[in-house]
Structures are given as structure tokens and as C-alpha cells.
Design a protein around this motif. Sequence first.
Motif, PDB file in Angstrom:
ATOM      1  N   GLN A 104      -0.005 -11.445   5.438  1.00 27.44           N
ATOM      2  CA  GLN A 104       1.576 -10.786   4.888  1.00 27.44           C
ATOM      3  C   GLN A 104       1.955 -10.313   6.414  1.00 27.44           C
ATOM      4  O   GLN A 104       1.584  -9.277   7.126  1.00 27.44           O
ATOM      5  CB  GLN A 104       1.485  -9.662   4.061  1.00 27.44           C
ATOM      6  N   ASN A 105       2.836 -11.087   7.020  1.00 31.58           N
ATOM      7  CA  ASN A 105       3.443 -10.843   8.455  1.00 31.58           C
ATOM      8  C   ASN A 105       4.372  -9.705   8.538  1.00 31.58           C
ATOM      9  O   ASN A 105       4.482  -9.300   9.709  1.00 31.58           O
ATOM     10  CB  ASN A 105       3.891 -12.431   8.998  1.00 31.58           C
ATOM     11  N   SER A 106       4.897  -9.453   7.386  1.00 32.99           N
ATOM     12  CA  SER A 106       5.944  -8.299   7.443  1.00 32.99           C
ATOM     13  C   SER A 106       5.209  -7.181   7.044  1.00 32.99           C
ATOM     14  O   SER A 106       5.058  -6.965   5.942  1.00 32.99           O
ATOM     15  CB  SER A 106       7.202  -8.492   6.534  1.00 32.99           C
ATOM     16  N   PRO A 107       4.947  -5.987   8.153  1.00 32.34           N
ATOM     17  CA  PRO A 107       4.286  -4.975   7.547  1.00 32.34           C
ATOM     18  C   PRO A 107       5.447  -3.962   6.593  1.00 32.34           C
ATOM     19  O   PRO A 107       4.771  -3.348   5.882  1.00 32.34           O
ATOM     20  CB  PRO A 107       3.923  -4.091   8.923  1.00 32.34           C
ATOM     21  N   SER A 108       6.644  -4.329   6.825  1.00 29.71           N
ATOM     22  CA  SER A 108       7.098  -3.318   6.138  1.00 29.71           C
ATOM     23  C   SER A 108       8.834  -4.130   5.752  1.00 29.71           C
ATOM     24  O   SER A 108       9.191  -4.972   6.536  1.00 29.71           O
ATOM     25  CB  SER A 108       7.754  -2.193   6.772  1.00 29.71           C
ATOM     26  N   LEU A 109       9.410  -3.535   4.813  1.00 29.30           N
ATOM     27  CA  LEU A 109      10.796  -4.075   4.207  1.00 29.30           C
ATOM     28  C   LEU A 109      11.404  -3.016   3.627  1.00 29.30           C
ATOM     29  O   LEU A 109      10.941  -2.047   2.888  1.00 29.30           O
ATOM     30  CB  LEU A 109      10.245  -5.115   3.336  1.00 29.30           C
ATOM     31  N   SER A 110      12.861  -2.969   4.055  1.00 29.96           N
ATOM     32  CA  SER A 110      13.740  -1.962   3.562  1.00 29.96           C
ATOM     33  C   SER A 110      14.861  -2.626   2.909  1.00 29.96           C
ATOM     34  O   SER A 110      15.580  -3.631   3.520  1.00 29.96           O
ATOM     35  CB  SER A 110      14.195  -1.124   4.602  1.00 29.96           C
ATOM     36  N   VAL A 111      14.970  -2.484   1.811  1.00 29.78           N
ATOM     37  CA  VAL A 111      16.255  -2.993   0.737  1.00 29.78           C
ATOM     38  C   VAL A 111      17.059  -2.200   0.071  1.00 29.78           C
ATOM     39  O   VAL A 111      16.489  -0.992  -0.503  1.00 29.78           O
ATOM     40  CB  VAL A 111      15.443  -3.893  -0.339  1.00 29.78           C
ATOM     41  N   GLN A 112      18.196  -2.287  -0.079  1.00 26.03           N
ATOM     42  CA  GLN A 112      19.130  -1.381  -0.864  1.00 26.03           C
ATOM     43  C   GLN A 112      18.896  -1.607  -2.508  1.00 26.03           C
ATOM     44  O   GLN A 112      18.801  -2.780  -3.045  1.00 26.03           O
ATOM     45  CB  GLN A 112      20.585  -1.673  -0.488  1.00 26.03           C
ATOM     46  N   GLU A 113      18.891  -0.488  -2.977  1.00 27.00           N
ATOM     47  CA  GLU A 113      18.817  -0.745  -4.556  1.00 27.00           C
ATOM     48  C   GLU A 113      19.620  -1.702  -5.093  1.00 27.00           C
ATOM     49  O   GLU A 113      21.018  -1.701  -4.834  1.00 27.00           O
ATOM     50  CB  GLU A 113      19.050   0.799  -5.127  1.00 27.00           C
ATOM     51  N   GLY A 114      19.382  -2.392  -6.115  1.00 27.35           N
ATOM     52  CA  GLY A 114      19.977  -3.600  -6.813  1.00 27.35           C
ATOM     53  C   GLY A 114      20.087  -4.800  -6.084  1.00 27.35           C
ATOM     54  O   GLY A 114      20.493  -5.954  -6.767  1.00 27.35           O
ATOM     55  N   ARG A 115      19.499  -4.798  -4.851  1.00 31.33           N
ATOM     56  CA  ARG A 115      19.374  -6.189  -4.062  1.00 31.33           C
ATOM     57  C   ARG A 115      18.199  -6.996  -4.283  1.00 31.33           C
ATOM     58  O   ARG A 115      17.442  -6.199  -4.923  1.00 31.33           O
ATOM     59  CB  ARG A 115      19.729  -6.019  -2.729  1.00 31.33           C
ATOM     60  N   ILE A 116      18.089  -8.009  -3.790  1.00 32.73           N
ATOM     61  CA  ILE A 116      16.597  -8.620  -4.069  1.00 32.73           C
ATOM     62  C   ILE A 116      15.826  -8.252  -3.118  1.00 32.73           C
ATOM     63  O   ILE A 116      16.097  -8.284  -1.860  1.00 32.73           O
ATOM     64  CB  ILE A 116      16.993 -10.303  -4.112  1.00 32.73           C
ATOM     65  N   SER A 117      14.403  -7.987  -3.351  1.00 25.66           N
ATOM     66  CA  SER A 117      13.502  -8.061  -2.324  1.00 25.66           C
ATOM     67  C   SER A 117      12.744  -9.101  -2.452  1.00 25.66           C
ATOM     68  O   SER A 117      12.306  -9.685  -3.400  1.00 25.66           O
ATOM     69  CB  SER A 117      12.519  -6.759  -2.738  1.00 25.66           C
ATOM     70  N   ILE A 118      12.243  -9.648  -1.401  1.00 26.20           N
ATOM     71  CA  ILE A 118      11.380 -10.920  -1.018  1.00 26.20           C
ATOM     72  C   ILE A 118      10.338 -10.478  -0.152  1.00 26.20           C
ATOM     73  O   ILE A 118      10.506 -10.083   0.950  1.00 26.20           O
ATOM     74  CB  ILE A 118      12.203 -12.125  -0.384  1.00 26.20           C
ATOM     75  N   LEU A 119       9.099 -10.672  -0.676  1.00 27.79           N
ATOM     76  CA  LEU A 119       7.819 -10.488   0.105  1.00 27.79           C
ATOM     77  C   LEU A 119       7.270 -11.811   0.261  1.00 27.79           C
ATOM     78  O   LEU A 119       6.846 -12.252  -0.747  1.00 27.79           O
ATOM     79  CB  LEU A 119       6.950  -9.320  -0.768  1.00 27.79           C
ATOM     80  N   ASN A 120       6.760 -11.978   1.413  1.00 21.26           N
ATOM     81  CA  ASN A 120       5.854 -13.131   1.653  1.00 21.26           C
ATOM     82  C   ASN A 120       4.385 -12.914   1.931  1.00 21.26           C
ATOM     83  O   ASN A 120       4.185 -12.138   2.570  1.00 21.26           O
ATOM     84  CB  ASN A 120       6.764 -13.900   2.961  1.00 21.26           C
ATOM     85  N   CYS A 121       3.794 -14.156   1.821  1.00 13.60           N
ATOM     86  CA  CYS A 121       2.298 -14.284   1.979  1.00 13.60           C
ATOM     87  C   CYS A 121       2.052 -15.537   2.386  1.00 13.60           C
ATOM     88  O   CYS A 121       2.352 -16.537   1.631  1.00 13.60           O
ATOM     89  CB  CYS A 121       1.598 -13.784   0.638  1.00 13.60           C
ATOM     90  N   ASP A 122       1.108 -15.766   3.249  1.00 18.52           N
ATOM     91  CA  ASP A 122       0.741 -17.046   3.752  1.00 18.52           C
ATOM     92  C   ASP A 122      -0.980 -17.106   3.646  1.00 18.52           C
ATOM     93  O   ASP A 122      -1.617 -16.042   3.779  1.00 18.52           O
ATOM     94  CB  ASP A 122       0.955 -17.515   5.283  1.00 18.52           C
ATOM     95  N   TYR A 123      -1.353 -18.292   3.306  1.00 22.33           N
ATOM     96  CA  TYR A 123      -2.828 -18.217   3.280  1.00 22.33           C
ATOM     97  C   TYR A 123      -3.190 -19.775   4.027  1.00 22.33           C
ATOM     98  O   TYR A 123      -2.526 -20.452   4.293  1.00 22.33           O
ATOM     99  CB  TYR A 123      -3.535 -18.328   1.813  1.00 22.33           C
ATOM    100  N   THR A 124      -4.547 -19.781   4.565  1.00 22.42           N
ATOM    101  CA  THR A 124      -5.207 -20.711   5.191  1.00 22.42           C
ATOM    102  C   THR A 124      -6.370 -21.631   4.573  1.00 22.42           C
ATOM    103  O   THR A 124      -6.299 -22.570   4.789  1.00 22.42           O
ATOM    104  CB  THR A 124      -5.802 -19.935   6.613  1.00 22.42           C
TER     105      THR A 124
END
Lengths: 113, 111
Positions: free
Chosen positions: A6-26
Motif C-alpha cells: 500500500q504505497n500511500s501511508p495516509s489519505l485525507s478526504v472531505q466528508e461526503g467525497r469519495i475515498s480511494i485506497l489502493n493496493c498492489d500485489y506481486t
Amino acid sequence: DQQVKQNSPSLSVQEGRISILNCDYTNSMFDYFLWYKKYPAEGPTFLISISSIKDKNEDGRFTVFLNKSAKHLSLHIVPSQPGDSAVYFCAASERRNTDKLIFGTGTRLQVFP
Amino acid sequence: DVKVTQSSRYLVKRTGEKVFLECVQDMDHENMFWYRQDPGLGLRLIYFSYDVKMKEKGDIPEGYSVSREKKERFSLILESASTNQTSMYLCAIAVGGDGYTFGSGTRLTVV
């Protein structure tokens, strides 16, 4: 050797908006993927899963997308709520139900008003 | 719903002490796991067990051992605690389709 990233250690999003969390595998042998949510001082709790035979699974505000060719999955939260603020871990296994899970490093999501 | 209980929420131990972390489930699940969680490293598997008296090493077993004498109890043992074993320790059981159910964790500090 980090098999799930998971290359993004943190994410900040405003209430009501979309949150997108990413994950890669090998590991191309992974065929079952899960997302967990963790609050401080608590154990992780299961959120949503997807089998490799699917490319999308939806549960209420949470949707997981799987792109096998890219070895990438993402978690979409719509709309985001302050109670969603937590650390999110993706995990993968080679077999459903019994095999050990390999976890990513986690992404801390903060949803602000 | 299955319940996974870890005996201590917080522990402080001295370097060199032998430390026992206990995990108990209230159902009959076979597969139990011990992870540690560290910032930036995620959850890393220490040991797991698929049945009584059975154990297998995970990705970071060094400095740890486990015991599973009864199906419902899976213990993690730090043979000689060191400061680099300061961490959050999480016990989990496999519950089928939803992956794992975790305990609340034990925050161990080794001084």
C-alpha cells in the motif's frame, strides 16, 4: 520482500467525497483479497472481500475493484464519513478460508468535516 | 459471532524476561495466527497453527515460540524479551468467507 503493498501511508478526504485506497500485489498465486479496518487500540475488523473470479464487489458504501492483469486492487468509500477515519489494510491469500493472509502496510484515512 | 480474547491489553516487561501472550477463542475453529503490527510495516505473521500441537513458522518467527495444547488456546512466547519486540501483538482465527476475526490486541513494551 513485500508481496502486498500500500504505497500511500495516509489519505485525507472531505466528508461526503469519495475515498480511494489502493493496493498492489506481486504474487500471481493470490486469488482472494480482503480489506480490513482498524481503529487505535482495537483489532482489525473485516470490511469487504473479493475473489479473483470477480472484478468488483459492492457492499453499501464500500466497493472493491480488482484488476488482475495489473495486480492491483482498490477500495472505494462513497460517501466518506468521519467515522471512516481509521487505518485500512488490504490482505491477500492463495486459498480462501484456510490459508494465511498476507497484509499490506496500511493506509491511514482521515475524513474531515 | 466468534469471540477472540487476548488476556492483556497492555504489558510492560523488562529485557530478558520470558513473556507469555495468551489468546483464547470461544468456538471450535482450527486455524489460529499471531501477528505483530508496527508503523510502516503493517501486520507481519509470526506463527500459526492449523490444529492442536501443530505449529508453523510465519515470516518473522525469530525470538518467538508458540504453544497449542488445546484447540481453543494459542499462546505466543517471547523466550527472552528484547526492546525490538516492543509492538502491538494481534491474535486471529480463520472463520471462513470473511477471513479472520482478530482479538483486541496486546500492546507490549519491553524496557
